[in-house]
Design a protein around this motif. Structure first.
Motif, PDB file in Angstrom:
ATOM      1  N   ASP A 350       1.977  -0.438   6.975  1.00 26.80           N
ATOM      2  CA  ASP A 350       2.886   0.050   5.722  1.00 26.80           C
ATOM      3  C   ASP A 350       2.239  -0.310   4.443  1.00 26.80           C
ATOM      4  N   LYS A 351       0.975   0.675   4.102  1.00 22.81           N
ATOM      5  CA  LYS A 351       0.257   0.455   3.192  1.00 22.81           C
ATOM      6  C   LYS A 351       1.000   0.836   1.858  1.00 22.81           C
ATOM      7  N   LYS A 352       2.113   1.580   1.872  1.00 18.59           N
ATOM      8  CA  LYS A 352       2.610   2.064   0.707  1.00 18.59           C
ATOM      9  C   LYS A 352       3.528   0.650   0.476  1.00 18.59           C
ATOM     10  N   GLY A 353       3.860  -0.061   1.005  1.00 14.77           N
ATOM     11  CA  GLY A 353       4.981  -0.999   0.724  1.00 14.77           C
ATOM     12  C   GLY A 353       4.159  -2.237   0.310  1.00 14.77           C
ATOM     13  N   ILE A 354       2.935  -2.244  -0.055  1.00 15.06           N
ATOM     14  CA  ILE A 354       1.970  -3.308  -0.273  1.00 15.06           C
ATOM     15  C   ILE A 354       2.477  -4.269  -1.526  1.00 15.06           C
ATOM     16  N   GLN A 355       2.962  -3.483  -2.576  1.00 18.92           N
ATOM     17  CA  GLN A 355       3.753  -4.230  -3.702  1.00 18.92           C
ATOM     18  C   GLN A 355       4.581  -5.186  -3.435  1.00 18.92           C
ATOM     19  N   ARG A 356       5.735  -4.605  -2.462  1.00 22.34           N
ATOM     20  CA  ARG A 356       6.638  -5.252  -1.753  1.00 22.34           C
ATOM     21  C   ARG A 356       6.248  -6.641  -1.247  1.00 22.34           C
ATOM     22  N   TYR A 357       5.443  -6.347  -0.334  1.00 25.67           N
ATOM     23  CA  TYR A 357       4.922  -7.716   0.186  1.00 25.67           C
ATOM     24  C   TYR A 357       4.365  -8.507  -0.675  1.00 25.67           C
ATOM     25  N   GLN A 358       3.744  -8.181  -1.765  1.00 21.51           N
ATOM     26  CA  GLN A 358       3.051  -9.111  -2.516  1.00 21.51           C
ATOM     27  C   GLN A 358       4.133 -10.004  -3.327  1.00 21.51           C
ATOM     28  N   GLN A 359       5.151  -9.139  -3.473  1.00 23.19           N
ATOM     29  CA  GLN A 359       6.286  -9.990  -4.165  1.00 23.19           C
ATOM     30  C   GLN A 359       7.003 -10.936  -3.294  1.00 23.19           C
ATOM     31  N   GLY A 360       6.807 -10.478  -1.831  1.00 19.35           N
ATOM     32  CA  GLY A 360       7.325 -11.374  -0.909  1.00 19.35           C
ATOM     33  C   GLY A 360       6.727 -12.767  -0.967  1.00 19.35           C
ATOM     34  N   ILE A 361       5.480 -12.643  -1.159  1.00 17.19           N
ATOM     35  CA  ILE A 361       4.520 -14.141  -0.912  1.00 17.19           C
ATOM     36  C   ILE A 361       4.765 -14.817  -2.213  1.00 17.19           C
TER      37      ILE A 361
END
Length: 535
Positions: A350-361
């Motif tokens: 899910d490369k397009k969702g990388i910003q969402r996962y960064q917010q998750g961490i």
């Protein structure tokens, strides 16, 4: 034809035999003539012209001299404007050719044949990260003519920056290049269950944390000190050899005399015998040799300056977070640097969702990094497996360009540097320290050695990722297993010393049973554990 220092055997044997056959066929029979030395017209070339025994020059002897002139050994005093033939005292004088120099001659050397005296194997290393710099250092140190091309000398790759203990001694790294010595690793599950890892470490064992811009620069400068030519430029592409023994012609934009991010550089070319592609996941060398594509992850990282009292918590500690909120197929991290922390994550699916996962961490680690100031943002592709082809003719890929990043842990620094050095050692050995041409078979020897030494490590970590990074239930099981002392010992020993551990059959059997039990428990749990709050 003979030039001092260049014996006919130096040249490609089939080319030499073919050319000399043509020359001899074009010359008149010399069965009844004798030879006498004549002062050569070309500096450094010993020439002999056939003359007849008769005191008066004849037409046949003149034609014999002309035949030799046709192969570049004219014994005339100077060139003339007029190319027309004329008769002088009954002798035909043939037109003269312009003088030629050996400096402009092109010498084709076949694999397995030694170079002329003073000529060395020429190797271009494209990319100045750990892989390229380590390769260039080894090559230059062992006498190979080496060029190291790097686009950005202060490049900061988004990388956790962890290196194993064995790398410090193996690559003779200075102690102060390590910003932090991590002796505590905290694994944090999807429900924030924390497991402390590191109880099996000895007092002198640790994981080193480095900044890539510092490590890479040190390796490049050492290669330069040992004799490599360091080129600050952007590699644009290369022309492949048309015939066996021909050179590679690299084109690059030289940034040496320019500064800033808008540099265009001066277009230049470089001829070499061997090319090592160490230019990362988006390797242009790989494209030029049609090495094929591979799956890659996107890594995203923020360098963050946090309050001093919070920085004390990370003095000897690194954190790894797992969960669908921080990555669907990898992990997120908070790793300590010299005076800040690196907070990042990565994903393949899910490369397009990388910003969402960064917010998750950011959200998960908030109690420990709140109040931090972002001082740098970095993103980069990370390969997930080796490319379909890593060698073509006399070009080879190493490091990220070859796909040498491990699954599960995402480690790449050590394997990049190791692959570069091992590749260089093979080139040095098979070229007899740069005096002999090599070919694809010589480079394939390196691949066989590499795959034999590290193939099992990649297979084991690939299996672990497929088992434990697929669901939050599996991730909870993974973190729980990390509490086992045997798991910690095997994990740390494998990482710190780069050997697959697990020579205890009883311990391995117990671990297998524990793994199956834990996976069954969490996958069949009706009510997930409540979310814990980090201290």
């Amino acid at each position: 034809l003979k030039a001092p220092g260049i014996a006919p055997s130096v040249l490609c044997p089939n080319l030499y035999q073919s050319n000399m056959s043509g020359v001899m066929a074009a010359m008149p029979s010399l069965a009844s003539v004798r030879t006498a030395p004549v002062q050569p017209a070309v500096a450094g070339v010993a020439a002999h012209v056939a003359v007849a025994p008769s005191p008066a020059p004849s037409a046949s002897s003149g034609l014999a001299a002309g035949g030799l002139a046709a192969v570049g050994l004219a014994a005339t005093a100077a060139s003339r404007r007029s190319r027309r033939s004329s008769l002088v005292k009954g002798q035909r004088v043939l037109p003269t050719r312009p003088e030629r120099s050996l400096s402009s001659a092109k010498v084709v050397v076949c694999a397995g044949v030694n170079f002329p005296e003073g000529r060395k194997l020429r190797v271009a290393v494209v990319g100045g990260g750990p892989a390229g710099a380590s390769a260039a250092d080894q090559l230059a140190k062992d006498g190979v003519e080496t060029y190291l091309i790097e686009r950005k000398m202060d490049n900061c790759k988004p990388c956790g920056g962890a290196i194993p203990l064995c790398m410090i001694d193996e690559f003779d790294l200075p102690k102060d290049i390590v910003d932090r010595q991590v002796r505590k690793m905290t694994m944090i599950s999807p429900t924030n269950k924390e497991v402390q890892i590191g109880q099996t470490l000895k007092d002198d064992e640790f994981i080193g944390m480095v900044r890539r811009e510092v490590l890479d620069d040190f390796l490049r400068q050492r290669a330069k000190t040992n004799g490599a030519t360091l080129i600050n430029g952007l590699f644009m592409g290369m022309t492949l050899p048309e015939k066996k023994g021909d050179s590679y012609v690299l084109t690059y934009n030289d940034y040496e005399d320019e500064e800033g991010n808008s540099r265009k550089g001066v277009k230049k070319t470089l001829e070499v015998d061997v090319v090592i592609g160490a230019d990362g996941a988006n390797s242009r060398v790989a494209k030029d040799i049609e090495a094929g594509d591979y799956e890659y992850a996107i890594a995203f990282q923020e360098r963050m300056k946090i309050p001093e009292q919070k920085m004390d918590y990370y003095k000897e500690r690194a954190e790894m977070y797992v969960g669908e909120d921080v990555s669907p197929d990898f992990y997120a991290w908070v790793f300590p640097k010299c005076d800040h922390v690196a907070v990042g994550t990565g994903t393949v699916i899910d490369k397009k969702g990388i910003q969402r996962y960064q917010q998750g961490i950011r959200d998960r680690a908030a109690p420990r990094i709140d109040g931090g100031e972002i001082i740098r943002v970095e993103a980069h592709p990370i390969p997930e497996h080796p490319r379909p082809w890593r060698v073509k003719d006399r070009a080879i890929l190493v490091g990220d360009a070859a796909g040498y990043v491990t699954k599960c842990s995402g480690e790449g620094i050590y394997f990049a540097a190791k692959s570069g050095r091992m590749c260089a050692e093979t080139i040095v050995k098979n070229s007899k320290q740069g005096v002999r041409m090599i070919d694809e078979a010589d480079l394939m020897e390196h691949l066989r050695e590499w795959d034999g030494k590290y193939g099992p490590t990649y297979l084991v970590l690939d299996l672990l990722q497929k088992v434990f990074y697929t669901s939050d239930a599996a991730r909870e099981s993974f973190v729980e297993l990390c509490e086992e002392e045997y798991v910690q010992k095997v994990t740390f020993d494998s990482y710190l010393y780069k050997t697959v551990q697990g020579n205890d059959p009883v311990g391995d059997l117990k671990l297998g049973w524990k793994t199956l039990s834990s996976l069954y428990k969490y996958n069949n749990q009706k009510t997930p554990d409540p979310m814990r709050t980090l201290a």
